[in-house]
Motif scaffolding. Structure first.
Motif, PDB file in Angstrom:
ATOM      1  N   LEU A   1       7.351  51.184 -19.100  1.00 12.98           N
ATOM      2  CA  LEU A   1       6.749  50.940 -17.781  1.00 12.98           C
ATOM      3  C   LEU A   1       7.737  51.005 -16.617  1.00 12.98           C
ATOM      4  O   LEU A   1       7.399  51.580 -15.579  1.00 12.98           O
ATOM      5  CB  LEU A   1       6.001  49.609 -17.766  1.00 12.98           C
ATOM      6  CG  LEU A   1       4.585  49.693 -18.311  1.00 12.98           C
ATOM      7  CD1 LEU A   1       4.037  48.306 -18.592  1.00 12.98           C
ATOM      8  CD2 LEU A   1       3.681  50.434 -17.354  1.00 12.98           C
TER       9      LEU A   1
ATOM     10  N   TYR B   1       5.686  49.408 -24.312  1.00 15.00           N
ATOM     11  CA  TYR B   1       5.252  49.498 -22.913  1.00 15.00           C
ATOM     12  C   TYR B   1       6.217  48.758 -21.996  1.00 15.00           C
ATOM     13  O   TYR B   1       6.468  49.191 -20.871  1.00 15.00           O
ATOM     14  CB  TYR B   1       3.828  48.962 -22.765  1.00 15.00           C
ATOM     15  CG  TYR B   1       2.852  49.714 -23.633  1.00 15.00           C
ATOM     16  CD1 TYR B   1       2.584  51.051 -23.403  1.00 15.00           C
ATOM     17  CD2 TYR B   1       2.237  49.089 -24.707  1.00 15.00           C
ATOM     18  CE1 TYR B   1       1.718  51.759 -24.228  1.00 15.00           C
ATOM     19  CE2 TYR B   1       1.365  49.786 -25.525  1.00 15.00           C
ATOM     20  CZ  TYR B   1       1.111  51.117 -25.285  1.00 15.00           C
ATOM     21  OH  TYR B   1       0.257  51.811 -26.089  1.00 15.00           O
TER      22      TYR B   1
ATOM     23  N   LEU C   1      -2.571  52.628 -20.531  1.00 15.50           N
ATOM     24  CA  LEU C   1      -1.499  52.450 -21.506  1.00 15.50           C
ATOM     25  C   LEU C   1      -1.602  53.461 -22.644  1.00 15.50           C
ATOM     26  O   LEU C   1      -0.582  53.912 -23.172  1.00 15.50           O
ATOM     27  CB  LEU C   1      -1.482  51.020 -22.047  1.00 15.50           C
ATOM     28  CG  LEU C   1      -1.092  49.958 -21.020  1.00 15.50           C
ATOM     29  CD1 LEU C   1      -1.140  48.570 -21.624  1.00 15.50           C
ATOM     30  CD2 LEU C   1       0.278  50.220 -20.418  1.00 15.50           C
TER      31      LEU C   1
ATOM     32  N   ILE D   1       0.259  56.545 -21.759  1.00 14.75           N
ATOM     33  CA  ILE D   1       1.719  56.528 -21.900  1.00 14.75           C
ATOM     34  C   ILE D   1       2.074  57.249 -23.201  1.00 14.75           C
ATOM     35  O   ILE D   1       2.969  58.089 -23.240  1.00 14.75           O
ATOM     36  CB  ILE D   1       2.278  55.090 -21.928  1.00 14.75           C
ATOM     37  CG1 ILE D   1       2.140  54.447 -20.551  1.00 14.75           C
ATOM     38  CG2 ILE D   1       3.749  55.086 -22.362  1.00 14.75           C
ATOM     39  CD1 ILE D   1       2.592  53.009 -20.498  1.00 14.75           C
TER      40      ILE D   1
END
Length: 143
Positions: free
Chosen positions: A110, A106, A26, A29
Motif C-alpha cells: 500500500l 497489503y 485490494l 493489488i
C-alpha cells in the motif's frame, strides 16, 4: 450494491476524507502487481488503478480481504497514521495472529501504491502497521 450503501449511509459518502473502495480494490493489488523492482526499493504496478479517485485529502480507505475463500475481513486503511485495522468477525475460526499474513502483503504494498497515486517519489514507503480487532462486535459462530 455500492449505490444501496450510499443511499443507506449518506454521511459516510459525504465525508470527503474517507473513500469506500470496496473489495475489488485490494484484489486488484494482486491482479495489477507486476514485480518487486530489482533495486528492492519499490513495487512495479501495472495500469488499472487510475479508476480509483484517491486524492491527497483522503485519510481513510474502507475495503475487505478474502480469507480462506469463505470469509471477508473488513479493513480500514488509515493513510495519515499509516496503519491497517482489520476486523475479525470470526474469531472462533481464525485467531488474530492467523489473519496477519492476509493483511501483511497489503501493509507492504500500500505505501508504494499510495506513492503511485499521488505521484510523489519522496513519500514514505515503509510498511503500514497492522492491528487486528476481534472484540466488541458480534462474532460469527460458523462459516
Amino acid at each position: 450494491m455500492l449505490k444501496l450503501r450510499q443511499i443507506n449511509n449518506p454521511d459516510l459518502f459525504l465525508n470527503k476524507t474517507a473513500l469506500v473502495v470496496g473489495v475489488k480494490f485490494l484484489e486488484e493489488i494482486d491482479e495489477f502487481y507486476d514485480e518487486f523492482l530489482d533495486d528492492k526499493k519499490g513495487f512495479q504496478f501495472g495500469a488499472g488503478f487510475d479508476k480509483y479517485n484517491i486524492e491527497k485529502n483522503i485519510n481513510f480507505l474502507y475495503s475487505a480481504i478474502a480469507v480462506a475463500e469463505k470469509y471477508w475481513l473488513g479493513v480500514v486503511i488509515n493513510l495519515e497514521k499509516r496503519n491497517i485495522t482489520a476486523f475479525n468477525c470470526a474469531a472462533m475460526k481464525f485467531t488474530d495472529a492467523s489473519l496477519v499474513p492476509y493483511v501483511n502483503a497489503y501493509a507492504m504494498a500500500l505505501p508504494f501504491m499510495i506513492r503511485y497515486f499521488f505521484k510523489d517519489v519522496s513519500m514514505d514507503t515503509s510498511k503500514f502497521s497492522i492491528k487486528i480487532v476481534s472484540e466488541g462486535f458480534p462474532q460469527v459462530t460458523s462459516l
